[in-house]
Write a protein that holds these residues in place. Structure first.
Motif, short mmCIF file in Angstrom:
data_model
loop_
_atom_site.label_atom_id
_atom_site.label_comp_id
_atom_site.label_asym_id
_atom_site.label_seq_id
_atom_site.Cartn_x
_atom_site.Cartn_y
_atom_site.Cartn_z
N CYS A 95 -9.23 2.55 16.27
CA CYS A 95 -9.56 3.34 15.08
C CYS A 95 -8.29 3.76 14.35
O CYS A 95 -8.21 3.68 13.11
CB CYS A 95 -10.37 4.58 15.48
N LEU A 96 -7.30 4.20 15.12
CA LEU A 96 -6.03 4.59 14.50
C LEU A 96 -5.32 3.36 13.92
O LEU A 96 -4.72 3.44 12.83
CB LEU A 96 -5.14 5.28 15.53
N ARG A 97 -5.39 2.23 14.62
CA ARG A 97 -4.82 1.00 14.09
C ARG A 97 -5.50 0.62 12.78
O ARG A 97 -4.85 0.13 11.84
CB ARG A 97 -4.97 -0.15 15.11
N TRP A 98 -6.81 0.81 12.72
CA TRP A 98 -7.55 0.47 11.50
C TRP A 98 -7.11 1.34 10.33
O TRP A 98 -6.95 0.85 9.20
CB TRP A 98 -9.06 0.63 11.74
N LEU A 99 -6.90 2.62 10.58
CA LEU A 99 -6.43 3.52 9.51
C LEU A 99 -5.07 3.06 8.98
O LEU A 99 -4.84 3.08 7.76
CB LEU A 99 -6.34 4.95 10.04
N LEU A 100 -4.18 2.65 9.89
CA LEU A 100 -2.88 2.14 9.46
C LEU A 100 -3.01 0.80 8.75
O LEU A 100 -2.36 0.55 7.72
CB LEU A 100 -1.95 2.01 10.66
N GLN A 101 -3.84 -0.05 9.32
CA GLN A 101 -4.05 -1.40 8.76
C GLN A 101 -4.57 -1.32 7.33
O GLN A 101 -4.12 -2.06 6.44
CB GLN A 101 -5.03 -2.14 9.66
N GLU A 102 -5.54 -0.45 7.10
CA GLU A 102 -6.14 -0.31 5.77
C GLU A 102 -5.39 0.66 4.86
O GLU A 102 -5.81 0.91 3.74
CB GLU A 102 -7.60 0.16 5.92
N LYS A 103 -4.27 1.22 5.40
CA LYS A 103 -3.43 2.15 4.63
C LYS A 103 -4.24 3.33 4.10
O LYS A 103 -4.11 3.75 2.94
CB LYS A 103 -2.72 1.42 3.48
N ILE A 104 -5.08 3.86 4.95
CA ILE A 104 -5.95 4.98 4.56
C ILE A 104 -5.26 6.30 4.86
O ILE A 104 -4.92 6.59 6.02
CB ILE A 104 -7.31 4.90 5.29
N GLU A 105 -5.04 7.07 3.84
CA GLU A 105 -4.45 8.41 3.99
C GLU A 105 -5.44 9.50 3.59
O GLU A 105 -5.37 10.62 4.10
CB GLU A 105 -3.18 8.53 3.15
N ILE A 106 -6.35 9.17 2.68
CA ILE A 106 -7.40 10.11 2.26
C ILE A 106 -8.75 9.48 2.58
O ILE A 106 -9.00 8.32 2.24
CB ILE A 106 -7.33 10.41 0.75
N THR A 107 -9.61 10.23 3.24
CA THR A 107 -10.92 9.68 3.62
C THR A 107 -11.95 10.78 3.69
O THR A 107 -11.61 11.97 3.78
CB THR A 107 -10.83 8.95 4.98
N GLY A 108 -13.20 10.37 3.66
CA GLY A 108 -14.28 11.33 3.82
C GLY A 108 -14.52 11.65 5.28
O GLY A 108 -14.13 10.91 6.18
N ALA A 109 -15.17 12.76 5.53
CA ALA A 109 -15.50 13.17 6.89
C ALA A 109 -16.71 14.08 6.82
O ALA A 109 -17.10 14.56 5.76
CB ALA A 109 -14.32 13.88 7.54
N GLN A 110 -17.30 14.31 7.98
CA GLN A 110 -18.47 15.18 8.06
C GLN A 110 -18.23 16.24 9.13
O GLN A 110 -17.76 15.94 10.23
CB GLN A 110 -19.73 14.37 8.40
N VAL A 111 -18.55 17.47 8.78
CA VAL A 111 -18.37 18.58 9.71
C VAL A 111 -19.40 18.47 10.83
O VAL A 111 -20.59 18.29 10.59
CB VAL A 111 -18.52 19.94 8.99
N LEU A 112 -18.91 18.55 12.06
CA LEU A 112 -19.80 18.56 13.23
C LEU A 112 -20.14 19.98 13.63
O LEU A 112 -21.29 20.37 13.69
CB LEU A 112 -19.15 17.81 14.39
#
Length: 617
Positions: free
Chosen positions: A548-565
């Motif tokens: 998952c962390l590799r994917w964030l780096l691979q896709e160059k994602i710095e801003i993303t959506g999230a949902q409060v648990l």
């Protein structure tokens, strides 16, 4: 009168205030008074002064060569220090000279063994030689350690470390010079061992670092099967051939195909469902080579892009329910009426023709909620899939799980190719999932019941009060809504299934089962499996986090959506990745927000998430 005396291994001087024959009251140069034993006194003197005496004695001692003193002594006889002093100085030694000899003898235990107050013995030549060699070795090691520490502190890997990297990273021997230098460098740089070695270029692949650490701990002889020969797997020759055509449904990466299905029309709208399970127990008897190997591994280990199988490939290829194969199987047949009620069941060992290995990625476009709503599936196995879907829906309802909240959960699949990661999502409870899971639940519950009714030992999974347990006694599984549940449907992937299948095969053949409920080995396998299964599961989740962390780096994602648990826990969109966000304001669960992701560390598997703002509903 002054005295030179020994106290707790240290030489001291003091002025005598009172002499009581067996003890003395003395005053140290700094004024402290003490009571000492008369036997501790080595010398008595009037001059020079106390402080001057010790300065002279220490300076003279520093000029004495212990090796020369040793050569002056007889190697086998004890001697008095004052005699050695007289021999060395060529005259009756002054108090400070006598004290210097004592100080030097005391400070050279390799050369001189203490035998009593003021008495010593020269070390034997071989003992001295060994002691000096050991001292020199320690000196060289100290120099080497200092050099190593200096190099590591500047993030340069000493060449001597390369063949030792595995042990330093995963199983360090903490008495070695290399480890002591590495530990010192870590303290100096305030870095962990892994981070320091990474900065030294010793960890070129963070993925291999995590995998190697797991393998070394749990598969010390390696994950491969080495030179072990699977031998010839011979199945019984009298296995009948079933008059059915079966198909399997699996993920595209599955090679251990344990289950397949068939649907045979009967009269008046009824039909017969066949659930066919691979049967490796036919050719792997208790105590055999591959039984022993499987009992050690206990389960296949899964991680994105790879796996460590319980059986070698030769065994898997022999028993997997492969496409276009006539495969040995343990089959359960269910006679189902037109209202999807089961009116009869039977189990048998047979060979089954597997016409196709259907895969999720290509099947889902033909078999989904939309195509089911039309009442017709445009697929070679469309009629069979539709019948199985309706039957699975009926089974789900009978378990009381029609509105199962799990249907709203998302399952994630990880695919790694050429070091790139693809993470796909699929809603749990999709038609494909429901058909496979319901038929597996049914067959595991029914075969578990057959073992229990026949008094044949088995390993069961039960759930009560939210806690899942394994036991040799059948008990309800509240989460699944069944009276008993026994893993039997994955004998190539879990050793518990393999054991239960072995028991069931013995029952069907009318043979004595290998295990009784009191069998120590059965309980040992169960306990070992539980421990291993938990460890393997933790490792799988850890590697999913890594990718998952590799994917964030691979896709160059710095801003993303999230949902409060809940509270400050959030789940990132499109990933099975949960993070704690300290900057998150008080928000109700399921609130959609936007966050910033930074400081991803693939070695420590950590990252930072900062709250940006709430998203509009």
């Amino acid at each position: 009168m002054n005295v030179f005396y020994e106290e707790e291994g240290t030489f001291k001087v003091g002025a005598v205030l009172a002499d009581n024959t067996t003890s003395l009251q003395v005053e140290a140069p700094h004024g402290r008074r003490a009571k000492i034993k008369a036997a501790s006194v080595l010398l008595r003197f009037d001059a020079p002064s106390l402080s001057e005496f010790m300065d002279l004695a220490q300076k003279t001692a520093e000029d004495l060569d212990p090796n020369f003193l040793w050569e002056c002594c007889e190697s086998e006889a004890e001697f008095a220090s004052d005699k050695l002093a007289a021999d060395y100085f060529g005259h009756t030694a002054t108090p400070e000279e006598a004290a210097a000899i004592l100080i030097r003898l005391h400070s050279a235990p390799m050369y001189f063994y203490k035998k009593g107050r003021g008495r010593y013995k020269a070390a034997p030549p071989k003992a001295l030689e060994a002691a000096l060699a050991s001292q020199e070795k320690r000196r060289l090691q100290a120099e080497q350690q200092t050099r190593y520490t200096q190099l590591l502190s500047t993030f340069t890997l000493p060449e001597e470390f390369r063949p030792l990297l595995s042990s330093l990273l995963y199983r360090p021997e903490k008495n070695t010079v290399e480890w002591k230098a590495l530990d010192a460098a870590c303290n100096a740089t305030k870095l962990s061992v892994s981070k320091l070695l990474e900065k030294c270029g010793a960890i070129p692949s963070t993925h291999e670092y995590h995998v190697n650490r797991f393998v070394l701990e749990h598969f010390p002889e390696g994950p491969d099967f080495g030179e072990l020969d699977a031998g010839e797997l011979i199945d019984p020759a009298d296995i009948p051939v079933a008059d059915v055509v079966a198909f399997s449904i699996d993920d595209v990466t599955t090679t251990e195909i344990d289950d397949a299905f068939s649907v045979t029309p009967l009269t008046l709208g009824s039909f017969r469902v066949g659930i066919h399970i691979a049967i490796p127990t036919l050719g792997i008897p208790p105590g055999s080579l591959w039984d022993t190997v499987a009992a050690q591994r206990l389960s296949t280990v899964y991680l994105p892009g790879s796996k460590i199988t319980m059986f070698p490939d030769a065994v898997i290829q022999h028993y997997t329910l492969r496409e276009d194969g006539l495969c040995p199987a343990l089959s359960m047949y269910l006679d189902v009426t037109d209202d999807f009620t089961v009116i009869a069941t039977s189990s048998r060992i047979e060979r089954v023709k597997v016409a196709a290995n259907l895969r999720h990625d290509t099947l889902e476009e033909h078999f989904n909620e939309s195509t089911l709503a039309g009442g017709h599936l445009d697929h070679p196995f469309g009629k069979e899939l539709l019948a199985l879907w309706n039957f699975a829906s009926r089974l789900e309802a009978l378990r009381g799980k029609t509105n199962d909240s799990n249907n709203e959960r998302i399952d994630y699949s990880f695919y790694v190719k050429d070091d790139r990661i693809t993470i796909s999502q699929r809603r749990r409870g999709s038609p494909i999932d429901k058909v496979v899971s319901e038929l597996m639940i049914y067959v595991n519950a029914e075969w578990g019941k057959q073992l229990a009714d026949a008094g044949v030992a088995g390993i069961y999974r039960s759930q009560g009060g939210g806690k899942v347990r394994m036991s040799t006694s059948p008990a309800p599984h509240q989460g699944l809504g069944v009276s008993q549940y026994s893993w039997i449907s994955s004998p190539m992937r879990r050793y518990v299934d393999f054991i239960n299948q072995r028991q069931l095969v013995a029952l069907l053949r009318g043979e004595i089962p290998p295990y009784t409920r009191e069998s120590e080995s059965l309980h040992t396998f169960m306990r070992d499996f539980e421990a291993a299964y938990e460890i393997y599961g933790d490792f799988q989740r850890s590697m999913e986090r890594y990718w998952c962390l590799r994917w964030l780096l691979q896709e160059k994602i710095e801003i993303t959506g999230a949902q409060v648990l809940k509270e400050n826990l959030v789940k990132l969109d499109h990933l099975p990745l949960i993070a704690r966000v300290s900057s998150l304001p008080d928000m109700p669960p399921e609130t959609s927000i936007e966050v910033e992701v930074s400081q991803i560390d693939l070695l420590e598997l950590t990252f930072s998430v900062r709250f940006l703002h709430k998203l509009q509903a």
